[in-house]
Design an enzyme around this catalytic site. Sequence first.
Site, PDB file in Angstrom:
ATOM      1  N   SER A 121     -22.208  18.384 -13.094  1.00  0.00           N
ATOM      2  CA  SER A 121     -22.437  19.752 -13.543  1.00  0.00           C
ATOM      3  C   SER A 121     -23.820  19.907 -14.131  1.00  0.00           C
ATOM      4  O   SER A 121     -24.304  21.020 -14.295  1.00  0.00           O
ATOM      5  CB  SER A 121     -21.433  20.107 -14.647  1.00  0.00           C
ATOM      6  OG  SER A 121     -20.124  19.985 -14.182  1.00  0.00           O
ATOM      7  N   HIS A 142     -22.814  20.525  -5.997  1.00  0.00           N
ATOM      8  CA  HIS A 142     -22.062  20.940  -7.178  1.00  0.00           C
ATOM      9  C   HIS A 142     -21.104  22.068  -6.833  1.00  0.00           C
ATOM     10  O   HIS A 142     -21.528  23.173  -6.480  1.00  0.00           O
ATOM     11  CB  HIS A 142     -23.046  21.371  -8.276  1.00  0.00           C
ATOM     12  CG  HIS A 142     -22.378  21.801  -9.528  1.00  0.00           C
ATOM     13  ND1 HIS A 142     -22.820  22.852 -10.288  1.00  0.00           N
ATOM     14  CD2 HIS A 142     -21.266  21.331 -10.159  1.00  0.00           C
ATOM     15  CE1 HIS A 142     -22.025  23.000 -11.332  1.00  0.00           C
ATOM     16  NE2 HIS A 142     -21.075  22.102 -11.268  1.00  0.00           N
TER      17      HIS A 142
HETATM   18  N1  3HC Z   1      -5.750  27.748  -2.745  1.00  0.00           N
HETATM   19  C1  3HC Z   1      -6.164  28.837  -2.084  1.00  0.00           C
HETATM   20  N2  3HC Z   1      -6.287  30.071  -2.641  1.00  0.00           N
HETATM   21  C2  3HC Z   1      -5.935  30.199  -3.917  1.00  0.00           C
HETATM   22  C3  3HC Z   1      -5.477  29.118  -4.686  1.00  0.00           C
HETATM   23  C4  3HC Z   1      -5.401  27.852  -4.042  1.00  0.00           C
HETATM   24  N3  3HC Z   1      -5.003  26.759  -4.697  1.00  0.00           N
HETATM   25  N4  3HC Z   1      -5.254  29.567  -5.938  1.00  0.00           N
HETATM   26  C5  3HC Z   1      -5.543  30.890  -5.969  1.00  0.00           C
HETATM   27  N5  3HC Z   1      -5.943  31.277  -4.738  1.00  0.00           N
HETATM   28  C6  3HC Z   1      -6.416  32.604  -4.337  1.00  0.00           C
HETATM   29  C7  3HC Z   1      -5.420  33.704  -4.549  1.00  0.00           C
HETATM   30  O1  3HC Z   1      -4.554  33.800  -3.454  1.00  0.00           O
HETATM   31  C8  3HC Z   1      -6.331  34.931  -4.660  1.00  0.00           C
HETATM   32  O2  3HC Z   1      -6.795  35.286  -3.364  1.00  0.00           O
HETATM   33  P1  3HC Z   1      -6.931  36.830  -2.917  1.00  0.00           P
HETATM   34  O3  3HC Z   1      -7.957  37.428  -3.862  1.00  0.00           O
HETATM   35  O4  3HC Z   1      -7.397  36.763  -1.506  1.00  0.00           O
HETATM   36  O5  3HC Z   1      -5.565  37.398  -3.108  1.00  0.00           O
HETATM   37  C9  3HC Z   1      -7.529  34.385  -5.411  1.00  0.00           C
HETATM   38  O6  3HC Z   1      -7.504  32.979  -5.183  1.00  0.00           O
HETATM   39  C10 3HC Z   1      -7.492  34.660  -6.924  1.00  0.00           C
HETATM   40  O7  3HC Z   1      -6.225  34.359  -7.374  1.00  0.00           O
HETATM   41  P2  3HC Z   1      -5.492  35.321  -8.420  1.00  0.00           P
HETATM   42  O8  3HC Z   1      -6.092  36.702  -8.334  1.00  0.00           O
HETATM   43  O9  3HC Z   1      -4.041  35.174  -8.252  1.00  0.00           O
HETATM   44  O10 3HC Z   1      -5.931  34.813  -9.780  1.00  0.00           O
HETATM   45  P3  3HC Z   1      -5.453  33.569 -10.593  1.00  0.00           P
HETATM   46  O11 3HC Z   1      -5.221  34.085 -11.927  1.00  0.00           O
HETATM   47  O12 3HC Z   1      -4.421  32.724 -10.009  1.00  0.00           O
HETATM   48  O13 3HC Z   1      -6.763  32.649 -10.561  1.00  0.00           O
HETATM   49  C11 3HC Z   1      -9.100  32.411 -10.940  1.00  0.00           C
HETATM   50  C12 3HC Z   1      -7.829  33.117 -11.217  1.00  0.00           C
HETATM   51  C13 3HC Z   1      -9.314  32.117  -9.467  1.00  0.00           C
HETATM   52  C14 3HC Z   1      -9.207  31.112 -11.747  1.00  0.00           C
HETATM   53  C15 3HC Z   1     -10.059  33.519 -11.425  1.00  0.00           C
HETATM   54  O14 3HC Z   1      -9.669  33.928 -12.698  1.00  0.00           O
HETATM   55  C16 3HC Z   1     -11.488  33.082 -11.477  1.00  0.00           C
HETATM   56  O15 3HC Z   1     -12.176  33.048 -10.466  1.00  0.00           O
HETATM   57  N6  3HC Z   1     -11.961  32.777 -12.722  1.00  0.00           N
HETATM   58  C17 3HC Z   1     -13.338  32.353 -12.936  1.00  0.00           C
HETATM   59  C18 3HC Z   1     -13.458  30.897 -12.637  1.00  0.00           C
HETATM   60  C19 3HC Z   1     -14.863  30.433 -12.809  1.00  0.00           C
HETATM   61  O16 3HC Z   1     -15.747  31.108 -13.309  1.00  0.00           O
HETATM   62  N7  3HC Z   1     -15.077  29.179 -12.398  1.00  0.00           N
HETATM   63  C20 3HC Z   1     -16.350  28.550 -12.506  1.00  0.00           C
HETATM   64  C21 3HC Z   1     -16.281  27.575 -13.627  1.00  0.00           C
HETATM   65  S1  3HC Z   1     -17.822  26.780 -13.843  1.00  0.00           S
HETATM   66  C22 3HC Z   1     -17.689  25.419 -12.924  1.00  0.00           C
HETATM   67  O17 3HC Z   1     -16.708  25.109 -12.282  1.00  0.00           O
HETATM   68  C23 3HC Z   1     -18.869  24.550 -12.924  1.00  0.00           C
HETATM   69  C24 3HC Z   1     -18.642  23.281 -13.709  1.00  0.00           C
HETATM   70  O18 3HC Z   1     -19.752  22.461 -13.479  1.00  0.00           O
HETATM   71  C25 3HC Z   1     -18.489  23.488 -15.208  1.00  0.00           C
END
Ligand code: 3HC
Length: 287
Positions: A121, A142
Amino acid sequence: MQQLDRVGVVGCGLMGAGIAEVAARAGAEVVVVEADEAAAKAGRARVERSLATAVARKKLADDEATAVLGRIQVGPDMDALADRQLVVEAVPEVETIKVETFRRLDDVVDAPDAVLASNTSSIPIMKLAMATRRPEQVVGLHFFNPVPVLPLVELVTSLLTGDETARRAEGFATDVLDKRVIRSQDRAGFIVNALLIPYLLSAIRMMESGFATAEDIDTGMVQGCAHPMGPLALADLIGLDTTMAVAESLYEEFKEPLYAAPPLLSRMVDAGLLGRKAGRGFYDYAR
Ligand code: 3HC
């Protein structure tokens, strides 16, 4: 360009499991290495849970999920990576552990042109590249959590990364995984975390100072700025240990106060309140 379809992943935590899953979903045969049998079992269960979510959300058919799982082998033997064309390292965000992993990969991976990628990261790629005798083949790839959902990959080239390595790594992310690639120079935090982490730390400072509650801070950013989740919920999702480790890398690189971890974050990490994966962070998560 040679297709990278013999893929290895080191580490099967949140990120490693996600990377293994998306590679196998794209048709690659994936070998994942974990520290021991227990960690390998937990890692495989993590992939199974995510595939079950994908099936439940109708992103994947049941039989496809079974086929994907069949393409992922998880075990504790690093030598199983010998024939890989691409290995993505996703061990904990601790420089000494990552450096040691790259030293081992250099010994174990046979193909002289294999791409050795890190999902770090924040740790500069050069520090990992110099642990090998082939720094021109080391690159940053990443991913973002949850890996099966978020489309972005940051491609990070060090001063020594070869053009062919960068092209092959980028081709894997775009053509095989169907991800969107952005390119960053080799500076701690790259593009996204250099912007995201100060924001998360500001939210923690705001809560720590009694300025507002966790719920109100998160609601502010969800309802007021249309973010999918608020900063404290996001820190819980990333893991507070990882959030702190990234902050420390950024602070070490730039010496700017905005990257300094607030005391509350340090205390929560000391206490094992690491967020979702621990069942408790800024919020409680039912097990
Ligand atoms: N496989 C495939 N698709 C999936 C899935 C999986 N395991 N889990 C969820 N999905 C899909 C859902 O079907 C939905 O698709 P759609 O929009 O086409 O219907 C979509 O993903 C979003 O799902 P939900 O609306 O049901 O929301 P959830 O509450 O389950 O999930 C989340 C939410 C995806 C985590 C959303 O809140 C999000 O994107 N949050 C922000 C996450 C973020 O910012 N991540 C970056 C972190 S920083 C990082 O990783 C870098 C590191 O270095 C620190």
